[in-house]
Motif scaffolding. Structure first.
Motif, PDB file in Angstrom:
ATOM      1  N   GLU A  35       0.822  -1.207   0.000  1.00  0.00           N
ATOM      2  CA  GLU A  35       0.000   0.000   0.000  1.00  0.00           C
ATOM      3  C   GLU A  35       0.860   1.263   0.000  1.00  0.00           C
ATOM      4  O   GLU A  35       0.559   2.239  -0.696  1.00  0.00           O
ATOM      5  CB  GLU A  35      -0.922  -0.002   1.227  1.00  0.00           C
ATOM      6  CG  GLU A  35      -1.816   1.228   1.316  1.00  0.00           C
ATOM      7  CD  GLU A  35      -2.700   1.205   2.550  1.00  0.00           C
ATOM      8  OE1 GLU A  35      -3.401   2.193   2.792  1.00  0.00           O
ATOM      9  OE2 GLU A  35      -2.684   0.182   3.283  1.00  0.00           O
ATOM     10  N   GLY A  38       3.512   0.702  -3.428  1.00  0.00           N
ATOM     11  CA  GLY A  38       2.965   0.337  -4.724  1.00  0.00           C
ATOM     12  C   GLY A  38       3.631  -0.873  -5.329  1.00  0.00           C
ATOM     13  O   GLY A  38       3.344  -1.249  -6.473  1.00  0.00           O
ATOM     14  N   GLU A 459       2.239   4.680 -10.721  1.00  0.00           N
ATOM     15  CA  GLU A 459       2.019   3.517  -9.861  1.00  0.00           C
ATOM     16  C   GLU A 459       3.104   2.469 -10.051  1.00  0.00           C
ATOM     17  O   GLU A 459       3.423   2.085 -11.172  1.00  0.00           O
ATOM     18  CB  GLU A 459       0.655   2.900 -10.182  1.00  0.00           C
ATOM     19  CG  GLU A 459       0.286   1.718  -9.288  1.00  0.00           C
ATOM     20  CD  GLU A 459      -0.029   2.134  -7.859  1.00  0.00           C
ATOM     21  OE1 GLU A 459       0.054   1.287  -6.969  1.00  0.00           O
ATOM     22  OE2 GLU A 459      -0.374   3.319  -7.652  1.00  0.00           O
ATOM     23  N   GLY A 460       3.701   2.023  -8.941  1.00  0.00           N
ATOM     24  CA  GLY A 460       4.719   0.986  -8.988  1.00  0.00           C
ATOM     25  C   GLY A 460       6.109   1.468  -9.346  1.00  0.00           C
ATOM     26  O   GLY A 460       7.025   0.647  -9.497  1.00  0.00           O
TER      27      GLY A 460
END
Length: 560
Positions: A35, A38, A459-460
């Motif tokens: 969380e 990511g 994201e990530g």
């Protein structure tokens, strides 16, 4: 001689075995990591237990006269085989110990050190001095090739006492194997302190700090162990090396400076006289938020050149501040502090905060401890404990401090959850800093994303952050942190790709390959480019004089 099993240190990672999280705890942490970052936490792994590790058989036996000092116990050999860089921790986690020492020797005094070194010289054995084993640059790994008949790790842990305290001159003679907490406990009985607190403080030693030119507590002024050393004593294969104890001297090149930063290549440091002081009773600190890292850097430059000499002056970029919960979203955070054993420091802090405001800084909660304690000689009077809020991190300064101390433990957890976490640090002059920082960050972000098979944004995406750990009138010491998705099973190759690229850009852009993490074996290619070649010749000549067989920590700094 074997290590006692009661809460011994991990054979592979940071801290003691009791600190190792169980599978249930790791699975509980996984969701939070995913969380927050990511990435990571999709698969929980556990370290290979020691009983499942297959170590290379020892290639030698100690002579009867040294048998009582030496151990070939699996835990001893495994726990002395690697340092604490990310690549070390992940290899240990997976049970990969390619270069374990054949024996671990634990001398009890200097005579034992002399005998062990004599045996190594006579038998062509690499002798690897070992303090706390917290090297992050391959400084304690017996990666010495096939030119030696074996390798002996020389653990100085039994030489751990404060031998003398000169309260008139404020100095102490301390054995090199003293760990940070034990050293401070012994000085604390007299209300004194060395006041040198590197992040590795809990498991690093005085000898290790001196051998690696460690950086410690203070962000300005007396920040390196160099500043605290009065004289050093070492045992070399050619005999004793001890400097005269003096407050200062202009008598030629310093014999102490030759040993400070020598990384076990010139001798085994056994003790040193170091400068101590009364423990600080008066402390004031405050977090200061800036709209940008660049604005904060300008404020820090002004503070570093002001002569105020804050004890803490650490600037975190917005990413670092967010990761450590030290500041509001999108803000850079300056962790600013002053301390004194003699008088309140509210005045200097107020001046520093005024300076920060000139550059757009917004001070947060002020934290002050004013608790005078008895003067020198009051044995047994420890300084007051820090407020509970400070220990738990309820404000910016406390949050940063908590994250700083927890980082080595957190990295072990990250390895289990598939997260690569590592750092690199350097120093650069102020007029070059802005361009240097932009170049290094751009390169690091690109190579980390590529090596991690991850997007560079969104994201990530991996995190690359920067903070100042130390600052000088002429420049800062930027410290970069990398957090990225790990290539499971291929983490070492991933780390190698990143290390190569960031080290190249640091050297090409004019920085130093290390500000306080030493050279070891991992930084050698870039250290060789940084130093003058004539200096390298001089260093080789010095090594030949004190270590004619070339057995001391071969491959570190210079080749034998």
């Amino acid at each position: 001689m074997t290590t006692a099993t009661a809460d011994r240190r991990k054979h592979w990672g940071w801290g003691r075995e009791s600190a190792q999280l169980g599978r249930e705890q790791l699975e509980g942490a996984a969701a939070g990591v995913r969380e927050r970052l990511g990435f990571g936490g999709d698969e929980v792994e556990e370290p290979v237990p020691l009983e499942a590790v297959e170590l290379r058989r020892p290639r030698l036996e100690p002579p009867p006269s040294l048998a009582a000092l030496c151990s070939s116990d699996d835990h001893d050999r495994a726990s002395h085989a690697l340092g604490k860089a990310y690549r070390d921790v992940v290899r240990g986690f997976r049970g990969e110990f390619e270069n374990p020492p054949d024996l671990v020797a634990r001398p009890g005094d200097e005579a034992d050190v002399e005998r062990v070194l004599a045996w190594c010289g006579e038998s062509n054995l690499a002798a690897i001095p070992f303090g706390g084993g917290t090297s992050v640059v391959g400084g304690v790994e017996a990666r010495v090739g096939d030119d030696y008949a074996g390798a002996v790790s020389i653990d100085l842990g039994r030489l751990d006492g404060v031998l003398e305290v000169d309260e008139v001159s404020q100095a102490a003679r301390i054995q090199a194997g003293a760990l940070g907490p034990a050293l401070e406990d012994q000085l604390g009985e007299r209300g004194l302190t060395l006041r040198h607190f590197p992040q590795s403080f809990e498991f690093s030693t005085l000898g290790g700090w001196i051998a690696t030119r460690a950086g410690g507590h203070f962000a300005t002024k007396l920040t390196h162990i160099d500043d605290l050393v009065e004289s050093v004593r070492a045992i070399t294969p050619a005999g004793e090396w001890e400097s005269r104890r003096l407050p200062g001297s202009g008598a030629g090149p310093s014999p102490d400076r030759m040993l400070i930063g020598s990384e076990g290549t010139l001798g085994v440091i056994t003790e040193a006289w170091v400068r101590i002081r009364e423990r600080p009773s008066f402390k004031s600190s405050c977090g200061v938020a800036f709209d940008s890292f660049a604005a904060g850097a300008e404020a820090v430059r002004a503070l570093a050149q002001s002569g105020l000499d804050p004890s803490n002056c650490r600037l975190l970029d917005p990413g670092e501040a967010a990761l450590t919960h030290a500041g509001p979203e999108g803000k850079a955070m300056l962790v600013l502090g002053f301390e004194s054993p003699f008088a309140p420091v509210d005045g200097p802090l107020a001046l520093a905060l005024d300076c920060a405001r000139d550059f757009g800084g917004e001070p947060g909660e002020l934290r002050t401890t004013d608790a005078p304690q008895p003067r020198r000689g009051a044995v047994g009077d420890a300084p007051p404990a820090e407020p509970r809020a400070a220990r738990e991190g309820s404000d910016a300064v406390g949050a940063w401090r908590h994250a700083f101390l927890a980082a080595p433990y957190l990295r072990d957890t990250f390895v289990a959850l598939g997260v690569l976490s590592d750092t690199f640090e350097t120093a650069i002059t102020w007029e070059r800093f802005s361009e240097f920082h932009a170049t290094v960050m751009e390169t690091a972000r690109a190579v980390v994303a590529e090596a991690s098979h991850a997007p560079s944004e969104g994201e990530g995406a991996p995190r690359v952050t920067c903070r100042f750990t130390h600052v000088y009138a002429d420049g800062p010491a930027p410290y970069f942190t990398i957090i990225a998705p790990a290539r499971r099973g291929d983490e070492v190759a991933q780390w190698d790709e990143i290390k190569q690229a960031v080290s190249e850009v640091v050297i090409d852009a004019g920085g130093t390959i290390t500000h306080h993490h030493a050279v070891g074996r991992d930084h050698r290619p870039w250290y060789d480019r940084q130093r003058p070649e004539r200096f390298a010749d001089a260093l080789r000549a010095a090594k030949a004089a004190v270590d004619p067989a070339g057995v001391l920590n071969p491959g570190v700094l210079i080749d034998p």
